[in-house]
Design a protein around this motif. Structure first.
Motif, PDB file in Angstrom:
ATOM      1  N   THR A 171     -15.125   9.346 -22.305  1.00 42.43           N
ATOM      2  CA  THR A 171     -14.107   8.391 -21.186  1.00 42.43           C
ATOM      3  C   THR A 171     -14.199   7.629 -21.075  1.00 42.43           C
ATOM      4  O   THR A 171     -15.105   7.717 -19.543  1.00 42.43           O
ATOM      5  CB  THR A 171     -13.456   9.710 -20.949  1.00 42.43           C
ATOM      6  N   ARG A 172     -12.967   7.345 -19.948  1.00 41.93           N
ATOM      7  CA  ARG A 172     -13.094   6.614 -18.504  1.00 41.93           C
ATOM      8  C   ARG A 172     -13.252   7.004 -17.392  1.00 41.93           C
ATOM      9  O   ARG A 172     -13.982   6.369 -16.780  1.00 41.93           O
ATOM     10  CB  ARG A 172     -11.345   5.676 -19.062  1.00 41.93           C
ATOM     11  N   TRP A 176     -16.778   5.386 -15.747  1.00 41.10           N
ATOM     12  CA  TRP A 176     -16.732   4.962 -14.251  1.00 41.10           C
ATOM     13  C   TRP A 176     -17.600   5.994 -13.300  1.00 41.10           C
ATOM     14  O   TRP A 176     -17.825   5.267 -12.038  1.00 41.10           O
ATOM     15  CB  TRP A 176     -15.188   4.737 -13.928  1.00 41.10           C
ATOM     16  N   ARG A 237     -14.988   4.171 -23.591  1.00 39.51           N
ATOM     17  CA  ARG A 237     -13.157   3.491 -24.003  1.00 39.51           C
ATOM     18  C   ARG A 237     -12.856   3.915 -22.788  1.00 39.51           C
ATOM     19  O   ARG A 237     -12.111   4.782 -22.918  1.00 39.51           O
ATOM     20  CB  ARG A 237     -12.353   4.481 -25.567  1.00 39.51           C
ATOM     21  N   VAL A 238     -12.396   3.046 -22.158  1.00 37.78           N
ATOM     22  CA  VAL A 238     -11.625   2.855 -21.314  1.00 37.78           C
ATOM     23  C   VAL A 238      -9.725   2.946 -21.473  1.00 37.78           C
ATOM     24  O   VAL A 238      -9.525   3.080 -20.567  1.00 37.78           O
ATOM     25  CB  VAL A 238     -11.613   1.994 -19.979  1.00 37.78           C
ATOM     26  N   ASP A 239      -9.932   3.086 -22.356  1.00 36.08           N
ATOM     27  CA  ASP A 239      -8.201   2.464 -23.002  1.00 36.08           C
ATOM     28  C   ASP A 239      -8.110   2.308 -24.166  1.00 36.08           C
ATOM     29  O   ASP A 239      -9.127   2.497 -25.109  1.00 36.08           O
ATOM     30  CB  ASP A 239      -7.304   1.238 -22.183  1.00 36.08           C
ATOM     31  N   ALA A 244     -15.951  -0.159 -22.220  1.00 36.61           N
ATOM     32  CA  ALA A 244     -16.747  -0.519 -20.981  1.00 36.61           C
ATOM     33  C   ALA A 244     -18.616  -0.380 -21.471  1.00 36.61           C
ATOM     34  O   ALA A 244     -18.541   0.781 -22.296  1.00 36.61           O
ATOM     35  CB  ALA A 244     -16.462  -0.096 -20.132  1.00 36.61           C
ATOM     36  N   VAL A 304     -15.279  -3.306 -11.413  1.00 38.82           N
ATOM     37  CA  VAL A 304     -14.433  -3.232 -12.150  1.00 38.82           C
ATOM     38  C   VAL A 304     -13.337  -4.356 -12.400  1.00 38.82           C
ATOM     39  O   VAL A 304     -12.986  -5.300 -13.004  1.00 38.82           O
ATOM     40  CB  VAL A 304     -13.566  -2.253 -12.329  1.00 38.82           C
TER      41      VAL A 304
END
Length: 319
Positions: A171-172, A176, A237-239, A244, A304
């Motif tokens: 996930t995002r 991150w 998958r950030v969105d 990313a 970012v």
């Protein structure tokens, strides 16, 4: 606490898609263990022989007449029956058929049943049978404990908090976190790279070919990105349609880092170029990609922001 678990189990039985359901929840066949099957007419004294094995939690009882029926005898109930309220249980029950002490309404699951579905059924059972084992009906009978099912459910939900249900990528928040860790522990002579990929026109794919086709596009993009990943890199998958990739590579200066960045960009562009045969003609969208990097100590936030700025400025997608 019980009501909260029921809510969690019921919530998990309806994930975003069928693909997520299979990959995150798991199936009970993965948990099932072989179980002893005995005839309903077998004397209780003979059943006692099976429970001498401390690993045996239950036996399956099968009755063929007048119609086939299957029940379960749990160790705890057998021990209670055999002991008896006054200590005469064994003398009273030894010659009786095991059918007399069998639970003829066990929870029976198909081997392909999802863990979340079965967990929900477990938690809504009557309190007396709630934590009895669950029978798994396959070519041979199997059994799994309610505790194993709930552990699998908790594990699936824990994984779901860090992995995207559809693509199985991080996930995002998870990706991150990985980028932050890399930036905080970066060594001299190492550059940190952040690549962003945006699937363009995904809403048009959904409108023209259906949501299933849109999901398939995302799954295919994710699969190709994973296949092109260099060793030691991470992807998330950030969105909705944005992915990313985080990579650490040797680089002394910005010139060397820029060359590596272009090489990475082209590597992923090549992986995404050819439309898959599994999608309808015209359903494979363009994918816009940018690379941000830092050869000196830098924060994840600055990488970012730089990548997002490059994404906004880029007009010609490479795939």
């Amino acid at each position: 606490m019980h009501d909260e678990l029921v809510h969690v189990a019921l919530h998990a039985t309806h994930p975003e898609s069928g693909a997520a359901r299979t990959s995150l929840a798991g199936i009970v066949a993965d948990l099932a263990q072989p179980v002893q099957v005995v005839d309903a007419d077998l004397p209780i004294r003979d059943v006692n022989l099976y429970f001498r094995d401390p690993e045996v939690s239950c036996v399956v009882v099968r009755r063929s007449r007048p119609t086939t029926r299957v029940g379960i005898l749990m160790r705890q109930h057998f021990t209670w029956v055999y002991t008896g309220r006054l200590g005469y249980g064994r003398a009273m029950h030894d010659p009786k058929p095991v059918s007399m002490v069998t639970d003829w309404s066990p929870l029976v699951a198909h081997p392909a049943s999802h863990v979340a579905d079965v967990a929900a059924q477990v938690m809504v059972r009557d309190a007396k049978q709630r934590y009895d084992d669950v029978l798994v009906q396959d070519t041979r009978w199997g059994v799994t404990s309610a505790a194993a099912i709930m552990r699998a459910l908790v594990g699936a939900l824990s994984e779901r908090s860090t992995h995207d249900p559809l693509t199985r990528l991080k996930t995002r928040a998870a990706i991150w976190y990985d980028l932050t860790r890399r930036c905080d522990t970066a060594r001299p002579g190492t550059a940190q790279f952040l690549l962003l990929f945006d699937v363009e026109g995904l809403h048009r794919v959904n409108a023209a070919y259906g949501l299933a086709a849109g999901d398939q596009v995302l799954i295919e993009v994710a699969s190709r990105l994973v296949g092109a990943l260099p060793a030691g890199s991470e992807i998330g998958r950030v969105d909705g349609g944005t992915f990313a990739v985080v990579i650490s590579l040797p680089a002394v200066d910005d010139v060397g880092a820029a060359m590596s960045a272009e090489s990475l960009r082209q590597r992923f562009a090549d992986a995404l170029a050819e439309p898959p045969r599994t999608l309808p003609h015209g359903a494979w969208p363009r994918v816009r990609g940018v690379v941000s990097w830092a050869t000196t100590p830098s924060s994840a936030e600055s990488l970012v922001l730089d990548a997002e700025t490059r994404m906004r400025e880029r007009r010609n997608p490479f795939a």
